[in-house]
Every structure is written in structure tokens, then in C-alpha cells.
Design a protein around this motif. Structure first.
Motif, PDB file in Angstrom:
ATOM      1  N   TRP A  64       1.230  -1.409   0.234  1.00  0.00           N
ATOM      2  CA  TRP A  64       0.322  -0.107  -0.448  1.00  0.00           C
ATOM      3  C   TRP A  64       0.899   1.292   0.181  1.00  0.00           C
ATOM      4  O   TRP A  64       0.872   2.425  -0.197  1.00  0.00           O
ATOM      5  N   ALA A  65       1.988   1.168   0.706  1.00  0.00           N
ATOM      6  CA  ALA A  65       2.590   2.383   0.886  1.00  0.00           C
ATOM      7  C   ALA A  65       3.870   2.238  -0.195  1.00  0.00           C
ATOM      8  O   ALA A  65       3.592   3.951  -0.748  1.00  0.00           O
ATOM      9  N   THR A  66       3.846   1.481  -1.216  1.00  0.00           N
ATOM     10  CA  THR A  66       4.424   1.531  -2.257  1.00  0.00           C
ATOM     11  C   THR A  66       3.189   2.558  -3.287  1.00  0.00           C
ATOM     12  O   THR A  66       3.784   3.715  -4.289  1.00  0.00           O
ATOM     13  N   MET A  67       2.380   2.491  -3.531  1.00  0.00           N
ATOM     14  CA  MET A  67       1.529   2.678  -4.293  1.00  0.00           C
ATOM     15  C   MET A  67       1.295   3.487  -4.273  1.00  0.00           C
ATOM     16  O   MET A  67       0.388   5.089  -4.980  1.00  0.00           O
ATOM     17  N   ILE A  68       0.761   4.159  -2.943  1.00  0.00           N
ATOM     18  CA  ILE A  68       0.288   5.603  -2.200  1.00  0.00           C
ATOM     19  C   ILE A  68       1.112   6.776  -2.624  1.00  0.00           C
ATOM     20  O   ILE A  68       1.000   7.964  -3.343  1.00  0.00           O
ATOM     21  N   TRP A  69       2.889   6.326  -2.167  1.00  0.00           N
ATOM     22  CA  TRP A  69       3.607   7.555  -2.076  1.00  0.00           C
ATOM     23  C   TRP A  69       3.769   7.655  -3.921  1.00  0.00           C
ATOM     24  O   TRP A  69       4.030   8.428  -4.275  1.00  0.00           O
ATOM     25  N   GLY A  70       3.702   6.534  -4.897  1.00  0.00           N
ATOM     26  CA  GLY A  70       3.599   6.750  -5.780  1.00  0.00           C
ATOM     27  C   GLY A  70       2.647   7.641  -6.084  1.00  0.00           C
ATOM     28  O   GLY A  70       3.350   8.648  -7.365  1.00  0.00           O
ATOM     29  N   LEU A  71       1.838   7.507  -5.765  1.00  0.00           N
ATOM     30  CA  LEU A  71       0.767   8.354  -6.773  1.00  0.00           C
ATOM     31  C   LEU A  71       1.341   9.313  -5.963  1.00  0.00           C
ATOM     32  O   LEU A  71       0.754  10.718  -7.085  1.00  0.00           O
ATOM     33  N   VAL A  72       1.759   9.676  -5.144  1.00  0.00           N
ATOM     34  CA  VAL A  72       1.976  11.487  -4.709  1.00  0.00           C
ATOM     35  C   VAL A  72       2.733  11.504  -5.312  1.00  0.00           C
ATOM     36  O   VAL A  72       3.072  12.707  -5.936  1.00  0.00           O
TER      37      VAL A  72
ATOM     38  N   PHE B  65       8.699   5.091  -3.798  1.00  0.00           N
ATOM     39  CA  PHE B  65       8.193   4.633  -4.372  1.00  0.00           C
ATOM     40  C   PHE B  65       8.660   3.538  -4.913  1.00  0.00           C
ATOM     41  O   PHE B  65       8.045   2.302  -4.503  1.00  0.00           O
ATOM     42  N   ALA B  66       9.519   3.936  -5.683  1.00  0.00           N
ATOM     43  CA  ALA B  66      10.521   2.868  -5.805  1.00  0.00           C
ATOM     44  C   ALA B  66      11.550   1.954  -4.333  1.00  0.00           C
ATOM     45  O   ALA B  66      11.291   0.840  -4.175  1.00  0.00           O
ATOM     46  N   GLY B  67      10.975   2.546  -3.623  1.00  0.00           N
ATOM     47  CA  GLY B  67      11.901   2.464  -1.990  1.00  0.00           C
ATOM     48  C   GLY B  67      10.933   1.096  -1.759  1.00  0.00           C
ATOM     49  O   GLY B  67      11.525   0.309  -1.013  1.00  0.00           O
TER      50      GLY B  67
ATOM     51  N   GLY C 203      14.178   5.085 -17.516  1.00  0.00           N
ATOM     52  CA  GLY C 203      14.253   4.049 -16.425  1.00  0.00           C
ATOM     53  C   GLY C 203      12.873   3.485 -15.883  1.00  0.00           C
ATOM     54  O   GLY C 203      12.401   2.988 -15.566  1.00  0.00           O
ATOM     55  N   ALA C 204      12.706   5.245 -15.023  1.00  0.00           N
ATOM     56  CA  ALA C 204      12.165   5.223 -13.709  1.00  0.00           C
ATOM     57  C   ALA C 204      10.588   4.568 -14.333  1.00  0.00           C
ATOM     58  O   ALA C 204       9.860   4.213 -13.626  1.00  0.00           O
ATOM     59  N   LEU C 205       9.268   5.193 -15.596  1.00  0.00           N
ATOM     60  CA  LEU C 205       8.937   5.146 -15.737  1.00  0.00           C
ATOM     61  C   LEU C 205       8.411   3.577 -16.118  1.00  0.00           C
ATOM     62  O   LEU C 205       7.799   3.041 -15.495  1.00  0.00           O
ATOM     63  N   GLY C 206       8.849   3.218 -16.475  1.00  0.00           N
ATOM     64  CA  GLY C 206       9.335   1.679 -17.448  1.00  0.00           C
ATOM     65  C   GLY C 206       9.760   0.538 -16.777  1.00  0.00           C
ATOM     66  O   GLY C 206       9.062  -0.497 -17.132  1.00  0.00           O
ATOM     67  N   TRP C 207      11.265   0.670 -16.425  1.00  0.00           N
ATOM     68  CA  TRP C 207      11.825  -0.008 -15.460  1.00  0.00           C
ATOM     69  C   TRP C 207      10.791  -0.118 -14.373  1.00  0.00           C
ATOM     70  O   TRP C 207      10.902  -0.909 -14.079  1.00  0.00           O
ATOM     71  N   ASN C 208      11.304   0.511 -13.458  1.00  0.00           N
ATOM     72  CA  ASN C 208      11.005   0.697 -11.977  1.00  0.00           C
ATOM     73  C   ASN C 208       9.181   1.023 -11.733  1.00  0.00           C
ATOM     74  O   ASN C 208       8.924  -0.600 -11.354  1.00  0.00           O
TER      75      ASN C 208
END
Lengths: 723, 60
Positions: free
Chosen positions: A20-28, A68-70, A349-354
Motif C-alpha cells: 500500500w505504501a508503494t502505491m500511495i506514495w507512488g501516486l503522490v 515509490f521505488a524504495g 528508466g523510472a516510468l518504464g523499468w521501475n
């Protein structure tokens, strides 16, 4: 065979939290990216002093990289490590400390960066108290991880875990050494390194943050989750071992390619280039290994959105690691550096790979973690296509922006003059592409929203209590001996027999130490000479420290994040010296704690700005840039005319600088008085020229004094003939 | 006299090349070892590790 079996279960609660942290911080993080993308073509979008481009851009990069990536890395690592080792994490409490500690750090970043607390080193902006917290949380993670390794029930350590181990060790090293600084107050510090050395340290860190935070952890995830999703083992295990060791040996040297044609010594820059070019091989080996894992399963890709995400992720890895070495070649870099090309490269790299690897992993995990069917496969398809078109729009637009601006900067007309002498003309040309980027980003974020909704609906139909399956496995037998017949014969036979390598792999601590040595020795050999061998940084007699007022102005320059758009490093290239003046020398930045060379020119270089315009020009320009440069896209800083200089804090700054060896002389005792005197002079000159009155204690005066000093010392040297 | 004076006078640059050679040697050793014959069975077992969450794949 050991008959006793241990019964245990895996800790999936922590994996759900990180998911959940990944998806929420990713959105932010993505939303902040969208805001700053709009701020460029629409400067009015810089709504408040806290929300200007210079302050939000570091928040965007930090949120996407570390939040997000972390969190995605932690999510996948906790899930896969436990299963690959057949062991629960050693301490649930430490896992929780890791989770909540990391989220608290993210919140602290989200508060302090808009407030302007920054060390102004890219991806290492967070100030010293937060840096200490990061170190503590990282140690908690590492301790938990390494003890779990010793309690494992599989003898062989799978290659994914090697990637995780290398990441954990190297990130700790990078973080500690790049962030060494002397505090001057609770949220202000100065790097102990200066100029060339600080730049070297920073890009050793910066490049390896990409390597060991965005590449190796995600390769570990790839080597676990791709075989899982394709339901077949990795194409070549040998190749994955080779992939690992080549990255460990090569990546750490590549940092200097961020500093081509700067004041960095040439040998270092060439070394960085060579190692970057060598990275081509392992990167492509890894990409091929990932794609061929799908051998015989390609028909599944058409039906399974998870595999689609993975295929695009691995392809993006291949593209950005093809492009990276290419950009590290000096002649290519001369064109691309300081332009949007680098931004496009990073986003592939960031949008595609990660991003896509994370999404594929999250969709694979969701039904297993929430123990129900995924809510909608159709929405997964939507997410995939929206995000794919988003990436395409983004990178195509920004690649063209980069190439366009780079070519305009270097264009000469037939009379031998710069074809576009007005910098703002090269910025104007980018506006359509900036709007296309906004569209691309919007699509990508829409995909993310669809994804979060899908996950939410999946979560909503979870069972009342999660089933916790019990796994049984025997502990490792301490009396185990390798059944493989020991090789007889000479040294060569024993070497190729690989018994030694199996023993090494069996000893995670020893393995970790060897990895650390490879990384540390490489770093020392590359970095230490610029610290200790004098010929690397020839000194210039006329270069003097900033006055206390100028130092206060420099603090404001850092706080507002001016370095995000303005470089202070003129390269020894004809079209740069024509446009900006004499190229920058290593000796010029010996008192620059930290260095402020910058990495992107959204605005012009400022290294020779001092004396180019009168004081009043700067006052008006900062108040509203479009008053003096009609088409400027710089944010307005009217509040600098009302904010009062904190004179007492200047003493602290001077003292901290003196502590790290800047020769401040009398100013060590009288900084506020000296600053007041100089401020009165600047304010008087502004007033005499017909500018606003009563600025003598306002921040704009300090900033003006700083900007007027840039490059002055070198001009004095040339004027007086003294070197 | 500062540390940098001593280090500059010490002519240490040759050691960088020594380190480079050691690094390359270590790397070549790993490549040879990885591709040495007779390891395929171990690798096959190891590469199946992600596919089974319940049953260990390598010897205890």
C-alpha cells in the motif's frame, strides 16, 4: 538427512503494508511530478513560496526514488526473501521499525523540502537530522535481513538475494559518505567536501543511487517475480551470476560521467566513461536473460497483463541501459548534458523499468496477499495501455526537447556568432513539448489511479481473516559436507571445481564482506586522488571566501532550489565560452561547500553572472522575472523583498564554514556586523538607481550580493594579472 | 606540511594500475568459474528456487 522439521509461517502482513505504501506514495510522487511539469510552461502555477519549482522538484525525485521505488523494493524483498530462504523474517518488530521508520522519513521529507531545508545535493537533499534517521532505519533493516540469512533453511542463496545484499550494503556506504556535513542549526548544514571533491562525491553517490537503489534491487525482484509470473525458471542462471558480478565490479566506477567537461580532472572523467561503456554488456545480458525467461510462454503475454508489464519493464531496462553508456561517451554528452535529454533518459528508466516492474509485481502479489481473485483483469489492461502511451508521449516529447535545445545552444551562424544568443529563445521552443509531457504524465497517473482502484476493490473482497499457511522445512545441518567429490589434481582443477565458490555462497557474511570490498576499493581508488593529490585541483590566488552577506545570499539560493534550473559550471566548449564567458576552473570552487554546479540548464548558467547586470536588475528580476525578461519561465520571488534576513544565523553559517577550513578571518567574530554594513551598501545602490526603498535588512539584498559575486574573483585575477 | 603534500610527493599513481589489474583478474576468475563445466546441475536446482514456496530445493 536431518529428520527434524521446523514449522513456521511467512510474515505477509509486512508485505501488505509495503504494497500500500508503494502505491500511495507512488501516486503522490507522480502528482508532484505533474505539478512541476505544468510549472515549466505555465510559471503562474508556482502558487506559493513553498510550492515553487525549485522546492518541489527535489520532493518529486525523492518521493519517486525513495518512497515509490524504495517501498516497492522492500515489498518484494520481504515477500521473496522469506520464501527463497524458507525462513520467516528474524524479527517482526524490526520489520515494523523499518516500515514505520521509512514512512516517517518520507513524511519528514514532504514537510522539510517545501520549507526549503535542503543540502542541495541531488537525491541527497534531506537535511542532517533526517539523514541520521535514514541511517538508523537502514541499519534496523540490514540487521533483520542478515540475521534472517543466517537462519535460512536453503543452503544455496538464490541470485535475487545477492542483488538485495549488494544493494543494502552499498546504499549504506553511499548515504553515509555523501552526507558528511557540519550542521549550522537544526535544519542547515554544509558538506565537509568542497567544489571538485564535493561534486565527485555527489555523483559517485548520485550515479550509484541509480545503480543500487533503482537497478540492483529491481533486478533482484525481476529474477524472482518474472520466473514466478511466467511459471518457468530464469533462462540462464549462469548469466544471472555474471550479471551480478559485472554490475558490482563496474557500476561503482561510472559516476564521473555526470561531470564530463566540468572542472573534474580529465582522467577521472575518462575512467567513468570507460566503465560506463563496459556496463553495456552486463545490462544487455540481464535484459536478454529476463526476456528469454518467457521462452515458450510468449502466448501467455497476450493474455496476461502481468507479463505485459514485465516485458515492457525489461525492455525499458534494456533501452535505458543502452542509452546510459551512450550518453557517457564524452562527445555525446557534450550535446546532451544540461538538456532535457537526460530527463527523458531518466524517465524511460523510472516510468518504464521501475514503474512497470513494480506494477507487474503488485498485480501478481495482490491476489496472493489479499487471498482473493483480482477485482478486474480488464482494469489491469487499462492501466497497462494508459501507462504505456503515457511513457511514449513523455519520452518522445522530452527527447526532442533535449535534442532541440542542445542543438540550439551550439548553433553558430555564418558570421561565427551564436545563432541563438538569447537563452530564452531556446526555452520558448520547448513549450509545445512541455505540454505533450503534461499529457503523457496525466495518462500515466490516470493508469495509476485505475490501478489503485483495482487494488482497493480486490482488498475489499478479502476474507475476514487471512489464512496463514504453515510451511515445514528442515534446518540447515551444521555437519553438512559437499557431496560433490572434491577435485583432485592441481590448483586449476580445484579452482574450476568451484567448491570454494559454493562455500562462499554458503557464508552470507563473507559474501557480503567481499561485495563490500569490491565496492569500497573501487571507490577509494577513484575518489581519493582528487582529495590528496594536489595537481588535481590547482589553486587560484584571487579566489576568496564569500562575505557573510553573500554567504547568507547563497543560503537563500540553496533554499529556493535555484541549482535545479541554473548551472554554475561553464564547459570549455566554444559555444559555452561564447555564451557565458571564460570556462570554470577547478580552483574556483575550493570554498564551495557544497558545490552548486547544477546538472540542468532550464535557465542560463550563472558562473559569470557577477557584474553583468546592475543590482536593481536583480531586485526587479527576482520580484517578477517577466518584468525584465518578457518570456522568462522562472518563478517570481516577491516575498524576498519583504522577508527579513536572519542576521544572527549568519554567524552560525560562517562558524560552520570556518570549522571545515574556509579562511574567514575577522568574520568569525563579526559576521552579522559585516553583513549589515554590506547590506546597507547594496540597498543604497538599489535606491540610488530608482529602485524600492528600505531593503537594507531584506533577503533580496543578500541574494543580490551573492549573485553579483559569482565569477568576480576570477575576473579580478585576470584584470590584475595575478594568478 | 599537510597530508596532501606528502601524498602528492609519494608517487602513488602506479597503485591505481595495480588495483585495476587485480580487479580485472578477480573478475576474469569469476567468469571462468561461473562457466566452468560440471556446475549445470547445481544451477538447475538453484534456478528452480523461486518456483516452490514450500519445498526446499538445495541440500540442507
Amino acid at each position: 538427512m536431518n529428520a527434524r522439521l521446523d514449522s513456521f509461517s511467512y510474515d505477509d502482513e509486512i508485505v501488505r503494508k509495503f504494497l500500500w505504501a508503494t502505491m500511495i506514495w507512488g501516486l503522490v510522487g507522480f502528482l508532484i511530478g505533474l505539478i512541476i511539469a505544468i510549472q515549466l510552461p505555465l510559471p503562474g502555477f508556482n502558487a506559493a513560496p513553498y510550492l515553487t519549482f525549485g522546492r518541489l522538484r527535489p520532493l518529486h525525485t525523492n518521493a519517486v526514488i525513495f518512497a515509490f521505488a524504495g517501498n516497492a523494493f522492500f515489498c518484494g524483498a520481504y515477500y521473496s526473501t522469506q520464501r527463497l530462504l524458507k525462513a520467516r523474517m528474524w524479527s517482526d518488530a524490526l520489520s515494523k521499525v523499518h516500515f514505520w521508520g521509512w514512512q516517517a522519513i518520507i513524511v519528514a521529507a514532504a514537510i522539510t523540502l517545501p520549507l526549503g531545508f535542503t543540502q542541495s545535493k541531488e537525491y541527497a537533499e534531506l537535511e542532517w537530522p533526517i539523514d541520521i534517521a535514514i541511517a538508523v532505519v537502514w541499519v534496523a533493516f540490514a540487521v533483520n535481513y542478515f540475521v534472517t540469512l543466517t537462519k535460512r533453511r536453503e543452503r544455496h542463496i538464490y541470485v535475487a538475494i545477492w542483488f538485495y545484499i549488494a544493494s543494502i550494503i552499498t546504499v549504506a556506504l553511499l548515504h553515509i559518505f555523501n552526507n558528511l556535513s557540519v550542521p549550522a542549526g537544526a535544519f542547515k548544514s554544509y558538506s565537509i567536501y568542497a567544489g571538485v571533491q564535493d561534486a565527485f562525491m555527489q555523483w559517485w553517490y548520485g550515479h550509484n543511487a541509480v545503480a543500487f537503489f533503482l537497478t540492483t534491487p529491481f533486478l533482484g525482484l525481476m529474477y524472482y517475480f518474472m520466473p514466478k509470473a511466467a511459471d518457468r525458471p530464469v533462462f540462464s542462471y549462469k548469466l544471472s551470476i555474471l550479471h551480478f558480478w559485472s554490475l558490482v565490479f563496474l557500476y561503482i566506477w561510472a559516476g564521473p560521467h555526470h561531470l564530463h567537461y566540468t572542472a573534474l580532472p580529465d582522467w577521472a572523467s575518462t575512467l567513468g566513461m570507460l566503465f560506463s561503456v563496459m556496463l553495456w554488456m552486463p545490462s544487455w545480458g540481464g535484459m536478454v536473460n529476463g526476456l528469454l525467461t518467457l521462452r515458450g510462454a510468449w502466448h501467455k503475454v497476450t493474455e496476461d497483463p502481468i507479463l505485459k508489464f514485465f516485458v515492457v519493464a525489461v525492455t525499458a531496462y534494456g533501452m535505458s541501459t543502452f542509452e546510459g553508456p551512450m550518453l557517457s561517451i564524452k562527445s555525446v554528452n557534450a550535446l546532451a548534458h544540461y538538456t532535457d535529454w537526460i530527463i527523458a533518459h531518466v524517465h524511460t528508466g523510472a516510468l518504464g523499468w521501475n514503474g512497470f516492474l513494480t506494477f507487474g509485481m503488485v498485480y501478481w502479489l495482490a491476489p496472493r496477499l489479499f487471498q482473493t481473485e483480482i477485482f478486474s483483469k480488464k482494469l489491469m489492461e487499462w492501466h497497462f495501455w494508459l501507462a504505456t502511451f503515457g511513457i511514449l508521449l513523455y519520452v518522445v516529447a522530452i527527447y526532442s526537447a533535449g535534442a532541440t535545445q542542445g542543438l540550439m545552444w551550439r548553433a553558430f551562424d555564418e558570421t561565427g556568432r551564436l545563432q541563438y544568443p538569447d537563452f530564452v529563445e531556446t526555452v520558448m521552443r520547448l513549450m509545445p513539448m512541455y505540454w505533450v509531457r503534461v499529457m503523457g504524465g496525466t495518462l500515466y497517473i490516470t493508469g495509476m489511479l485505475v490501478g489503485i482502484y483495482n487494488l482497493y476493490r480486490t482488498w475489499a473482497s478479502r476474507p475476514a481473516t487471512y489464512e496463514v499457511p504453515v510451511v515445514q522445512a528442515a534446518p540447515l545441518n551444521p555437519a553438512y559436507t559437499d557431496p560433490h567429490a572434491p577435485a583432485t589434481g592441481g590448483l586449476w582443477a580445484r579452482f574450476t571445481d568451484m567448491g570454494w565458490h559454493r562455500r562462499w555462497e554458503g557464508m552470507p557474511l563473507f559474501f557480503s564482506v567481499m561485495t563490500a570490498i569490491a565496492v569500497i576499493v573501487a571507490s577509494l581508488f577513484e575518489i581519493v586522488p582528487t582529495f590528496l593529490i594536489k595537481s588535481n585541483v590547482p589553486t587560484i590566488a584571487s579566489i576568496k571566501p564569500y562575505t557573510p552577506l553573500e554567504l547568507a545570499g547563497r543560503n537563500i539560493y540553496q533554499r529556493e532550489g535555484c541549482f535545479n534550473c541554473h548551472s554554475q559550471m561553464i564547459r570549455p566548449l566554444m559555444y559555452e565560452t561564447e555564451r557565458y564567458g571564460d570556462y570554470s576552473k577547478p580552483g574556483e570552487s575550493v570554498y564551495e561547500h557544497p558545490f552548486l554546479w547544477g546538472s540542468r540548464r532550464i535557465g542560463p548558467d550563472l558562473a559569470r553572472l557577477g557584474g553583468k547586470y546592475p543590482d536593481l536588475w536583480h531586485v526587479r528580476h527576482m520580484y517578477n522575472p517577466r518584468e525584465v525578461v518578457q518570456k522568462s519561465i522562472m518563478p517570481a520571488y516577491p516575498h524576498l523583498q519583504t522577508a527579513v534576513i536572519d542576521f544572527a544565523a549568519i554567524q552560525k553559517s560562517v562558524d560552520a564554514m570556518a570549522m571545515i577550513g574556509v579562511p574567514y578571518g575577522d568574520a568569525v567574530n563579526t559576521a552579522p556586523e559585516l553583513a549589515r554594513a554590506q547590506a546597507a551598501q547594496v540597498a543604497a545602490s538599489v535606491e540610488a538607481a530608482g529602485g524600492p526603498k528600505g531593503l537594507a535588512d531584506k533577503e533580496i539584498v543578500a541574494l543580490t550580493a551573492y549573485l553579483q559575486r559569482l565569477g568576480r574573483d576570477l575576473k579580478n585575477a585576470t584584470a590584475g594579472g595575478a594568478r | 606540511m599537510r597530508l596532501s603534500d606528502i601524498m602528492s610527493a609519494a608517487n602513488l599513481s602506479a597503485y591505481a594500475e595495480v588495483a585495476m589489474i587485480l580487479f580485472i583478474a578477480a573478475f576474469v576468475a569469476i567468469v571462468i568459474a561461473t562457466f566452468a563445466p560440471g556446475r549445470q546441475r547445481t544451477y538447475d536446482a538453484a534456478s528452480r528456487m523461486p518456483l516452490d514456496d514450500e519445498h526446499p530445493q538445495t541440500p540442507r
